[in-house]
Design a protein around this motif. Structure first.
Motif, PDB file in Angstrom:
ATOM      1  N   SER A 137       0.826  -1.214   0.000  1.00 15.88           N
ATOM      2  CA  SER A 137       0.000   0.000   0.000  1.00 15.88           C
ATOM      3  C   SER A 137       0.858   1.260   0.000  1.00 15.88           C
ATOM      4  O   SER A 137       1.684   1.457   0.899  1.00 15.88           O
ATOM      5  N   PRO A 138       0.670   2.150  -0.997  1.00 12.78           N
ATOM      6  CA  PRO A 138       1.431   3.411  -1.019  1.00 12.78           C
ATOM      7  C   PRO A 138       1.019   4.374   0.088  1.00 12.78           C
ATOM      8  O   PRO A 138       1.693   5.373   0.310  1.00 12.78           O
ATOM      9  N   PHE A 139      -0.073   4.067   0.788  1.00 12.32           N
ATOM     10  CA  PHE A 139      -0.550   4.955   1.848  1.00 12.32           C
ATOM     11  C   PHE A 139       0.525   5.169   2.903  1.00 12.32           C
ATOM     12  O   PHE A 139       0.647   6.259   3.472  1.00 12.32           O
ATOM     13  N   TYR A 140       1.339   4.127   3.135  1.00 13.29           N
ATOM     14  CA  TYR A 140       2.294   4.188   4.238  1.00 13.29           C
ATOM     15  C   TYR A 140       3.509   5.060   3.925  1.00 13.29           C
ATOM     16  O   TYR A 140       4.270   5.389   4.825  1.00 13.29           O
ATOM     17  N   TYR A 141       3.727   5.429   2.650  1.00 14.66           N
ATOM     18  CA  TYR A 141       4.811   6.373   2.364  1.00 14.66           C
ATOM     19  C   TYR A 141       4.274   7.755   1.993  1.00 14.66           C
ATOM     20  O   TYR A 141       5.030   8.629   1.565  1.00 14.66           O
ATOM     21  N   GLY A 142       2.962   7.966   2.190  1.00 15.03           N
ATOM     22  CA  GLY A 142       2.421   9.313   2.044  1.00 15.03           C
ATOM     23  C   GLY A 142       1.563   9.545   0.824  1.00 15.03           C
ATOM     24  O   GLY A 142       1.252  10.693   0.509  1.00 15.03           O
ATOM     25  N   LYS A 312       8.045  13.727  -7.656  1.00  9.50           N
ATOM     26  CA  LYS A 312       7.909  14.803  -6.678  1.00  9.50           C
ATOM     27  C   LYS A 312       8.110  14.280  -5.259  1.00  9.50           C
ATOM     28  O   LYS A 312       8.804  14.898  -4.437  1.00  9.50           O
ATOM     29  N   ILE A 313       7.530  13.113  -4.970  1.00  8.29           N
ATOM     30  CA  ILE A 313       7.672  12.529  -3.635  1.00  8.29           C
ATOM     31  C   ILE A 313       9.132  12.174  -3.359  1.00  8.29           C
ATOM     32  O   ILE A 313       9.638  12.375  -2.250  1.00  8.29           O
ATOM     33  N   ASP A 314       9.828  11.656  -4.386  1.00  3.81           N
ATOM     34  CA  ASP A 314      11.256  11.346  -4.221  1.00  3.81           C
ATOM     35  C   ASP A 314      12.051  12.602  -3.869  1.00  3.81           C
ATOM     36  O   ASP A 314      12.920  12.583  -2.984  1.00  3.81           O
TER      37      ASP A 314
END
Length: 410
Positions: A137-142, A312-314
């Protein structure tokens, strides 16, 4: 449905309908009023549905995931947002960290994390599929997915995207179960034979641990070596890459001065990253405009948006790490110098496990030949070994610490 009701009225199967606000009689006027009532109800339901969908889309644009919070988070009903579950979130972080090592399968990890007390939203033990869902789940990295589209969230991330990506790599390669020997041999699986290339194994003889080549490929003339002698060899290597405590303290002082001098350049670099983030925001807006103007399709928009958003997240994570740690090479140099300062302490200790870990830390491909160890030192440890040897060779009273620190930067 409306037509079905009218048909039943026409055929006499329904003779009367009574509602809280009005009643119906089977006359042409009554049927007409009934049709209007049904139409108003349908309009109300459709309008309500559209308003709900509009509200959900607005919430998603603001970075808020709709629905029930995933495991590790809670729904704050008072403020209408998702907040961390302080009891479960540390276990979620541990779950990702353990899986990223590649030493656990989903099944074994499920047992470990359940034993630690992590449960689902319903306070039930996690299943293997629950663990896999959390790790994917990508939720856990924002971030979070909504209707197949990735969105950046405003909630507090549990892990970094780098750790999440590492877990995805492990999941794709299907990590293997780790097996442990019944008897602990601290230096087993550490060395290879310098003569034939086979692994070095171990066994107990007369109450002592001995190490020797497995000799599985060809005849090998290498002799046994006792564990204590092997440890002495390792100590000699650690001594060569250890730092005098006074030198180390002097180098740390120089690093602190260097950090102050580079503060301005750090600020410029941070501003550059912020500008890149703003540039990606503009790209996201441009993509949205292109999609709304029907220049690109929804599928193209979704694919390109996901790429830009992940970039952008990176960058945001890089900025966060940079702001926390400052100049990266200074931090690496500080960590290295402190580790080298500990090398002498470890070499004098009887903790074989620490000696093994430190040896793996400073180099690779350790070989055992004629009861002597050779190892390919990593670049920074080669520099330190040369630094120590030159100091001893020329008998300098004061080593050129600044020159050594600058070599670490290069």
């Amino acid at each position: 449905m409306v037509g079905r009701v009218i048909y039943l009225i026409d055929t006499g199967h329904i003779t009367a309908l009574k509602f809280p606000t009005f009643w119906f009689d089977p006359t042409p006027q009554g049927k007409f009023m009934l049709s209007i009532a049904f139409g108003q109800s349908k309009y109300y339901i459709d309008n309500l549905s559209e308003n709900v969908k509009r509200g959900l889309r607005q919430k998603v644009r603001h970075g808020e995931q709709v629905g029930v919070a995933p495991t590790g988070y809670l729904n704050d009903k008072l403020n209408h947002k998702i907040v961390p579950d302080l009891n479960k979130l540390p276990l979620i972080q541990k779950l990702f960290e353990m899986y990223s090592t590649g030493n656990h399968s989903l099944k074994s990890l499920r047992k470990i994390i359940n034993d630690l007390g992590l449960t689902s939203r319903n306070n039930k033990p996690l299943s293997v599929s629950n663990v896999q869902f959390i790790l994917s789940s990508p939720f856990y990295y924002g971030a979070f997915m909504f209707k197949g589209e990735l969105h950046q969230g405003k909630h507090e991330p549990a892990i970094s995207k780098k750790l999440f990506d590492k877990c995805q790599e492990v999941m794709q390669t299907k990590s293997h179960k780790v097996t442990k020997s019944v008897i602990e041999y601290p230096f087993r699986k550490l060395f290879q034979c310098g003569e034939c290339g086979c692994s070095i194994t171990s066994e107990i003889q007369k109450g002592h641990n001995y190490y020797h080549c497995t000799k599985k490929r060809e005849k090998c003339s290498q002799p046994y070596i006792r564990e204590e002698s092997l440890a002495t060899n390792i100590c000699e290597i650690l001594q060569k890459v250890s730092l005098n405590p006074d030198w180390a303290d002097d180098m740390i002082t120089m690093l602190n001065s260097e950090k102050q001098e580079t503060a301005q350049s750090d600020a410029l670099f941070a501003q550059k990253l912020k500008s890149e983030i703003a540039g990606h925001d503009e790209k996201l807006q441009d993509l949205l405009d292109l999609m709304l103007d029907k220049i690109i399709s929804k599928d193209e928009y979704t694919t390109k948006k996901q790429t830009v958003l992940n970039q952008k997240i990176d960058i945001q994570e890089n900025l966060k790490v940079f702001e926390q740690k400052g100049n990266c090479w200074l931090e690496r140099a500080r960590t290295f110098i402190l580790a080298a300062k500990q090398a002498k302490i470890i070499s004098l200790s009887k903790n074989f496990s620490e000696m093994k870990n430190f040896l793996k830390k400073i180099g690779s491909n350790p070989l055992l030949r004629d009861r002597e160890i050779t190892i390919s030192l990593k670049n920074e440890w080669k520099i330190l070994e040369k630094f120590n040897s030159e100091f001893l060779k020329f008998g300098q009273k004061i080593p050129k610490n600044r020159e050594f620190v600058l070599k670490l930067r290069d």
